[in-house]
Design a protein around this motif. Sequence first.
Motif, PDB file in Angstrom:
ATOM      1  N   GLY A   9       0.833  -1.195   0.000  1.00  0.00           N
ATOM      2  CA  GLY A   9       0.000   0.000   0.000  1.00  0.00           C
ATOM      3  C   GLY A   9       0.863   1.238   0.000  1.00  0.00           C
ATOM      4  N   SER A  13      -1.034   4.607   4.490  1.00  0.00           N
ATOM      5  CA  SER A  13      -2.324   3.981   4.189  1.00  0.00           C
ATOM      6  C   SER A  13      -2.850   3.103   5.322  1.00  0.00           C
ATOM      7  N   ILE A 193      -2.512  -8.579  -0.685  1.00  0.00           N
ATOM      8  CA  ILE A 193      -3.519  -7.595  -0.302  1.00  0.00           C
ATOM      9  C   ILE A 193      -2.937  -6.201  -0.545  1.00  0.00           C
ATOM     10  N   VAL A 194      -3.681  -5.342  -1.238  1.00  0.00           N
ATOM     11  CA  VAL A 194      -3.267  -3.961  -1.455  1.00  0.00           C
ATOM     12  C   VAL A 194      -4.246  -3.034  -0.744  1.00  0.00           C
ATOM     13  N   ILE A 195      -3.719  -2.192   0.123  1.00  0.00           N
ATOM     14  CA  ILE A 195      -4.551  -1.223   0.836  1.00  0.00           C
ATOM     15  C   ILE A 195      -4.550   0.078   0.040  1.00  0.00           C
ATOM     16  N   LEU A 196      -5.720   0.477  -0.452  1.00  0.00           N
ATOM     17  CA  LEU A 196      -5.843   1.670  -1.287  1.00  0.00           C
ATOM     18  C   LEU A 196      -6.981   2.552  -0.780  1.00  0.00           C
ATOM     19  N   TYR A 274       0.348   4.736  -5.540  1.00  0.00           N
ATOM     20  CA  TYR A 274      -1.049   4.345  -5.773  1.00  0.00           C
ATOM     21  C   TYR A 274      -1.217   3.839  -7.208  1.00  0.00           C
ATOM     22  N   ARG A 278      -1.775  -0.194  -8.355  1.00  0.00           N
ATOM     23  CA  ARG A 278      -2.977  -0.577  -9.099  1.00  0.00           C
ATOM     24  C   ARG A 278      -2.613  -1.241 -10.424  1.00  0.00           C
ATOM     25  N   TRP A 284      -4.322  -8.666  -6.888  1.00  0.00           N
ATOM     26  CA  TRP A 284      -4.275  -8.677  -5.429  1.00  0.00           C
ATOM     27  C   TRP A 284      -5.606  -8.168  -4.865  1.00  0.00           C
ATOM     28  N   GLU A 285      -5.985  -8.688  -3.732  1.00  0.00           N
ATOM     29  CA  GLU A 285      -7.225  -8.240  -3.071  1.00  0.00           C
ATOM     30  C   GLU A 285      -7.102  -6.770  -2.683  1.00  0.00           C
ATOM     31  N   ARG A 286      -8.168  -6.008  -2.924  1.00  0.00           N
ATOM     32  CA  ARG A 286      -8.178  -4.584  -2.590  1.00  0.00           C
ATOM     33  C   ARG A 286      -8.865  -4.359  -1.251  1.00  0.00           C
ATOM     34  N   LEU A 288     -10.039  -0.982   0.956  1.00  0.00           N
ATOM     35  CA  LEU A 288     -10.190   0.473   0.858  1.00  0.00           C
ATOM     36  C   LEU A 288     -10.184   1.121   2.237  1.00  0.00           C
TER      37      LEU A 288
END
Length: 288
Positions: A9, A13, A193-196, A274, A278, A284-286, A288
Amino acid sequence: MKIIHCIAGPTASGKSAFAVKLAKRLDGEIVNADALQVYSELQVLSARPTTAEMEDIPHHLFGHISPSVRYSVGHWLREVDPLIIDILARGKTPILVGGTGLYFKALTEGLAQIPKLPPSAMQDAQAVLDTDGIDALRSLAEQLDPLATAKILGNDPQRLLRIVSVAKSTGKPLSMWQQDTHPVLPIGSWKGIVILPKRENLYNRINARFADMIREGGLAEAKHVLNLKLAPDLPAMKAIGLRELSAHIKGEISLDEAIELAMRQTRRFAKRQYTWLRGQMPNWERVL
């Protein structure tokens, strides 16, 4: 076999807090995947988790490298591979967390086995940077290897130097070397996992966090690092906040100007992160 969790991320974030919560739930141990949080003298300015923030969860590869070392993705892979094996062998869940996307790409897709380059290769590339500047170096990198250069976030001299030196020394672009790679983590052994968070919320967090850094000793930390008289092109010296506060310490700008500039540069960096995350981690799981 437990699943390895990779959490990426942009800066600020909330990755570290997310990782701690996950570690509590999965009986995990946290492994650093941030290129700046490895440095021993950058506790505050790298936003390295404090002892309180770790909440008694074991944390690895944080603050263990001198800022005088040119630590790279290759160094990190050599450390993280046996560490993951050890964590799994003890029945724990490895949770890797950080904002350095290239670390995760190397771990899950592989790192090119490039022959050792002669010192002259890097010296020739460095001469371009020293004589003609970063724009000329990027232009040369784009000519030699447009694919690899397109993946570089902003003006990153260390990685641009690498692209130029590899292409000139081996006669083969870095991107071609990278095509012949094998992942460190086997397919099916890990989850990404990506924290956006929403960008407005992220930018507000960035501003608030840098204000906290100043209150928590960021200026004193910058003075300490500056007194080490390290080479300005070392990776550790690229820390956002360090450069701006150093300019204030040298009397070039006011403290308020340094703070505003650091906040602005961090927001710009987060925007690039960011976009990169993306584009490079579409599956990868998003969060938010």
